[in-house]
Design an enzyme around this catalytic site. Sequence first.
Site, mmCIF file in Angstrom:
data_model
loop_
_atom_site.group_PDB
_atom_site.id
_atom_site.type_symbol
_atom_site.label_atom_id
_atom_site.label_comp_id
_atom_site.label_asym_id
_atom_site.label_seq_id
_atom_site.Cartn_x
_atom_site.Cartn_y
_atom_site.Cartn_z
ATOM 1 N N ARG B 50 0.858 -1.193 0.000
ATOM 2 C CA ARG B 50 0.000 0.000 0.000
ATOM 3 C C ARG B 50 0.888 1.234 0.000
ATOM 4 O O ARG B 50 1.683 1.438 0.916
ATOM 5 C CB ARG B 50 -0.882 0.020 1.239
ATOM 6 C CG ARG B 50 -1.922 -1.072 1.229
ATOM 7 C CD ARG B 50 -2.777 -0.989 2.495
ATOM 8 N NE ARG B 50 -3.434 -2.273 2.731
ATOM 9 C CZ ARG B 50 -3.866 -2.675 3.916
ATOM 10 N NH1 ARG B 50 -3.728 -1.903 4.972
ATOM 11 N NH2 ARG B 50 -4.450 -3.848 4.048
ATOM 12 N N ASP B 52 1.462 5.433 -0.003
ATOM 13 C CA ASP B 52 0.816 6.644 0.511
ATOM 14 C C ASP B 52 0.487 7.614 -0.626
ATOM 15 O O ASP B 52 1.017 7.490 -1.729
ATOM 16 C CB ASP B 52 1.770 7.355 1.484
ATOM 17 C CG ASP B 52 1.889 6.614 2.796
ATOM 18 O OD1 ASP B 52 0.846 6.247 3.368
ATOM 19 O OD2 ASP B 52 3.036 6.379 3.241
ATOM 20 N N TYR B 111 12.351 -0.417 -3.898
ATOM 21 C CA TYR B 111 11.944 0.977 -4.086
ATOM 22 C C TYR B 111 13.122 1.785 -4.618
ATOM 23 O O TYR B 111 14.282 1.458 -4.333
ATOM 24 C CB TYR B 111 11.526 1.611 -2.752
ATOM 25 C CG TYR B 111 10.186 1.171 -2.218
ATOM 26 C CD1 TYR B 111 9.032 1.893 -2.515
ATOM 27 C CD2 TYR B 111 10.072 0.042 -1.406
ATOM 28 C CE1 TYR B 111 7.799 1.502 -2.008
ATOM 29 C CE2 TYR B 111 8.826 -0.357 -0.899
ATOM 30 C CZ TYR B 111 7.705 0.377 -1.208
ATOM 31 O OH TYR B 111 6.478 -0.009 -0.711
ATOM 32 N N ARG B 198 11.033 6.573 3.381
ATOM 33 C CA ARG B 198 11.039 8.040 3.454
ATOM 34 C C ARG B 198 11.768 8.548 4.704
ATOM 35 O O ARG B 198 12.412 9.600 4.661
ATOM 36 C CB ARG B 198 9.606 8.572 3.390
ATOM 37 C CG ARG B 198 8.989 8.402 2.000
ATOM 38 C CD ARG B 198 7.487 8.579 2.007
ATOM 39 N NE ARG B 198 7.089 9.893 2.490
ATOM 40 C CZ ARG B 198 5.827 10.242 2.734
ATOM 41 N NH1 ARG B 198 4.837 9.352 2.543
ATOM 42 N NH2 ARG B 198 5.530 11.448 3.149
#
Lengths: 245, 245
Positions: B50, B52, B111, B198
């Site tokens: 999921r 953001d 990522y 992040r």
Amino acid sequence: MPRYKLIVEYDGTHIFGWQRQVDTPTGQGFLEKAIEDFCGEVVTVHCAGRTDAGVHATGQVVHFDLVKEWDAFRVMDALNAHLRFTPLSVLHTELVGEDFHARFSAVGRRYVYRIINRRAPLTIDANRAWQVTAPLNVAAMQDAAQILVGTHDFSSFRASECQSKSPVKTLDELRFESNGNEILMHTAARSFLHHQVRNMIGTLVMVGQGKWDKTNLKEALDAKNRSKGGPTAPPDGLYLTHVYY
Amino acid sequence: MPRYKLIVEYDGTHIFGWQRQVDTPTGQGFLEKAIEDFCGEVVTVHCAGRTDAGVHATGQVVHFDLVKEWDAFRVMDALNAHLRFTPLSVLHTELVGEDFHARFSAVGRRYVYRIINRRAPLTIDANRAWQVTAPLNVAAMQDAAQILVGTHDFSSFRASECQSKSPVKTLDELRFESNGNEILMHTAARSFLHHQVRNMIGTLVMVGQGKWDKTNLKEALDAKNRSKGGPTAPPDGLYLTHVYY
């Protein structure tokens, strides 16, 4: 009067071309407004290469004169503050002599044309590349492209509204690079005719799809007739990346 | 019931996260609506990770079941037609066994976090990268990052709303690559905590700016306390690029 040279970048998606137009977002319009907002002077900004609506720039060069001499770095920051809500930004600013002209002093321009060769529609790269769905033979495009390198009459790749005095131009480089499904065409010349890069890539994609071969491309060039060239590629994939002085 | 596995791409700029919400554009919402529009079946789409609001994906994986068995290629084209006016597109579709689950079968996620290190605001890359104005020492970031590789309690880099049972994760890779003023952080793990990538990059940027050194990073990790970690980097630069099965 002090003359300022700027390197500017813009996302052409929401810019209706370079040239100032009333009530229309253009590169020239945004920049002249930012200059006026910054120092109150109303100036005309001259650029190296007028780009069409939808065409991007990472290395457009412009110049303008101000009555007052400012620190170049301060001009960059001040303009970027005033350009904050526009798709245009100033990468570099310097003071230059009065003999410098963004357009007439330029001795070379470099463009990149970006294709994404895949079936699925673009999302992250929407408006930033040309999506070509049919598989492309990049080696065939690279090979055929060499026909266009050198000095030729490029009438077959020239927009009808082109204002250049002569259709004869010298193409210094036309080179393809591919990385996964991304294909980049690198091209450089002293100057280009209106729509020349988009018409060349539109035609080379026909070669990449196998619809045309080298001979067809040579015939198109030799015809010196726009109706014999291939289609105009969309502006989305075109980037003005460098101007040489 | 036939189960379909899809690889999807999206521009997270205008997607308010992955999970379906009433009257809000979300990845799950767009996809479930496209499936219903295509074949009339109302399904729940399960994803591998999921994301953001504002986070992008070039390799998100999802699965769902349909009563009818369709040709996988036809499903891709039909869904892309229905997704045409959304920021989401289907790159690949295949039929898989009933034991496949996009989330629970995944054995790894990859990522990329993208930084543009320059003073001028972003235009073409707006919403697609994190603009960091202070000059970054990428070698120092690469060196310090190795402290985070391996099995650790990542509580200092974990969002308070994280639902993971344990804060212990094994980071397989954390590697920087730079090209001009573009800096990419590549990272891979079996799974990540909420906001972990992040928070890691937000902290490593402090190292790159010289505000922190390796020792500070090690102390932050050892503190196992979110208040000791660095700031959360914006979602703009984050891309889910690959899910491994």
